[in-house]
Enzyme design. Structure first.
Site, short mmCIF file in Angstrom:
data_model
loop_
_atom_site.label_atom_id
_atom_site.label_comp_id
_atom_site.label_asym_id
_atom_site.label_seq_id
_atom_site.Cartn_x
_atom_site.Cartn_y
_atom_site.Cartn_z
N ARG A 75 -1.70 -6.54 0.61
CA ARG A 75 -1.30 -5.15 0.82
C ARG A 75 -1.95 -4.20 -0.18
O ARG A 75 -1.64 -3.02 -0.24
CB ARG A 75 0.22 -5.02 0.79
CG ARG A 75 0.89 -5.72 1.97
CD ARG A 75 2.38 -5.43 2.04
NE ARG A 75 3.12 -6.18 1.02
CZ ARG A 75 4.40 -5.98 0.73
NH1 ARG A 75 5.08 -5.04 1.40
NH2 ARG A 75 5.01 -6.71 -0.19
N PHE A 76 -2.85 -4.71 -1.01
CA PHE A 76 -3.78 -3.92 -1.82
C PHE A 76 -3.09 -2.92 -2.75
O PHE A 76 -3.65 -1.85 -3.02
CB PHE A 76 -4.78 -3.17 -0.92
CG PHE A 76 -5.29 -4.00 0.24
CD1 PHE A 76 -6.00 -5.15 0.03
CD2 PHE A 76 -5.03 -3.60 1.55
CE1 PHE A 76 -6.46 -5.91 1.09
CE2 PHE A 76 -5.49 -4.36 2.62
CZ PHE A 76 -6.20 -5.52 2.38
N CYS A 77 -1.92 -3.25 -3.25
CA CYS A 77 -1.16 -2.32 -4.11
C CYS A 77 -0.98 -0.97 -3.42
O CYS A 77 -1.01 0.08 -4.06
CB CYS A 77 -1.84 -2.14 -5.46
SG CYS A 77 -1.90 -3.63 -6.46
N ALA A 78 -0.80 -1.01 -2.10
CA ALA A 78 -0.58 0.20 -1.31
C ALA A 78 0.43 -0.11 -0.23
O ALA A 78 0.18 0.10 0.96
CB ALA A 78 -1.89 0.70 -0.72
N HIS B 169 -0.35 2.10 -5.79
CA HIS B 169 0.88 2.13 -6.58
C HIS B 169 0.69 2.81 -7.93
O HIS B 169 1.63 3.41 -8.48
CB HIS B 169 1.41 0.72 -6.81
CG HIS B 169 1.80 0.03 -5.54
ND1 HIS B 169 1.97 -1.34 -5.45
CD2 HIS B 169 2.04 0.50 -4.29
CE1 HIS B 169 2.30 -1.67 -4.22
NE2 HIS B 169 2.34 -0.57 -3.49
#
Length: 423
Positions: A349-352, A113
């Site tokens: 969601r791993f900032c993705a 992100h």
């Protein structure tokens, strides 16, 4: 490495050696980095703002750290090395520096992100190119997208923070140049694992974070060409960024000072420079390749476990492996690994988010990531713990809370901190 030999409590009341497989989020400080910071702090003074010995020493140390970082990143002599808080801060700074009318910013949809959202807020437009199943086709899609309309910047990750797959940076920078665009590389994940060569690879701008590179002292870096940075409005308005101020006007400084208003983070700059110096001669790639192979081979032998990848033809990857366990929420698996085995991984969601949606995993996945302190035994420990989960389920009962999954009998955080002597 700080934290080596750390033991953590388990849900059954025993303790075990901590297995840290969450380096991709934040890496512990190298012991030599912590020692260097402790050596420097007694001389902490007002950087660039005094004639006393502490100020003179601090100013010299800060500028030496800047020069050292530039050398370790293979920057051009004319590049600016600007200390920021982290990669996110650095990208937001660069987003505000793209000249009006230069074109828009192009990214892939696999980005963190931090390499998506700042471009949406900048004055330049932002286009996202859908990723293809192979790197070769992805490059062709980027080629077509850059040809469609004027592009100021191709902003790309160096290594995926989800799967660890590495993109061919020299090819990407050459592709961008053919269309008159510059290139920005998000090296937050790449820098702790691979040598960086800004000039040799034709990279125009690059950012990284100290907290992922064994220097968690609150500093990051934006490195790159001076012209855009010197022409833009200062990122922060305040002391240190100026040449002269009157009641009605201000003359801003050029160079890194222009975007470093306020008192600089001396400890963070010194820590980051020291970490990059220490990482330079190490064989990170061979160490991580062995760990990654052991983990992926072990996980793929377990029924119901799937490892993830973005591209079918990716040939290189850092020590990061994402996977799912059929029938289990990733957050529950992460809580189980911590509570019953002392293993730390990341779940979510791993900032993705766009990438996880593309992978068909809107609910997220698990991510194990290695670093300089990781051992082959750590990979084997994770595989054994997942084998036990799939074969027999968790021993403890788990509940989903507002803060995520946890054992039903989890010790309150305040009590845990008190018992560890941290409260």
């Amino acid at each position: 490495m700080l934290g080596d030999g750390l033991h953590v409590p388990l849900a059954d009341g025993t303790t075990t050696r901590s297995v840290n497989l969450d380096y991709a989020a934040t890496a512990p400080a190298l012991t030599a980095v912590a020692e260097r910071v402790a050596q420097v702090l007694p001389y902490a003074g007002s950087v660039h703002r005094g004639a006393g010995v502490p100020s003179r020493v601090a100013s010299t140390l800060y500028e030496e750290a800047r020069a050292s970082v530039g050398r370790r990143l293979g920057a051009r002599p004319t590049d600016h090395i600007i200390f920021t808080r982290n990669t996110t801060d650095a990208i937001n700074l660069l987003a505000a520096c793209i000249p009006a009318g230069a074109g828009d910013v192009v990214t892939l949809d696999v980005e963190h992100h931090a390499n998506l959202l700042p471009w949406r807020r900048g004055a330049a437009g932002h286009r996202t190119v859908p990723n293809a199943p192979t790197i070769e086709e992805t490059l062709r899609r980027l080629d077509r997208a850059l040809a469609e309309q004027p592009t100021a910047l191709l902003a790309i990750t160096g290594a995926s923070n989800v799967t660890g797959e590495v993109l061919p940076l020299a090819r990407l920078t050459a592709l961008a140049r053919r269309h008159g665009a510059r290139t920005f590389v998000d090296a937050a994940q790449l820098a702790p694992h691979r040598a960086i060569a800004i000039e040799a690879d034709g990279i125009d701008y690059l950012a990284l974070s100290g907290h992922k590179a064994y220097a968690p002292y609150g500093a990051g870096v934006l490195a790159g060409r001076a012209d855009w940075l010197d022409a833009a409005e200062p990122y922060l308005a305040g002391g240190g960024a100026v040449l002269d101020v009157t009641i009605d006007d201000v003359a801003w400084a050029d160079g890194p000072r222009r975007h470093e208003a306020g008192t600089p983070n001396l400890a963070g700059a010194v820590a980051l420079a020291t970490a990059l110096e220490l990482l330079a001669p190490t064989d990170r790639e061979g160490h991580e390749d062995a760990l990654r192979a052991a983990l992926t081979d072990g996980l793929e032998r377990i029924d119901g476990v799937e490892t993830l990848n973005i591209w079918d033809d990716a040939g290189a990857a850092i020590g990061t492996v994402a996977f799912t366990v059929a029938g289990y929420d990733p957050g529950l698996v992460s809580a189980y690994l911590s509570a019953e085995h002392g293993i730390s991984v990341r779940a979510g969601r791993f900032c993705a988010h766009p990438l996880l949606a593309r992978l068909g995993l809107p609910g997220g996945a698990l991510r194990a990531s290695f670093g300089a302190g990781s051992r082959l035994a750590d990979a084997h420990a994770l595989v054994a713990a997942i084998e036990q989960l799939v074969a027999a389920g968790p021993t403890e009962s788990y509940i989903s809370t507002a803060e995520g999954w946890a054992p039903a009998t989890a010790e309150p955080a305040e009590s845990l901190l008190s018992r560890l002597g941290l409260w």
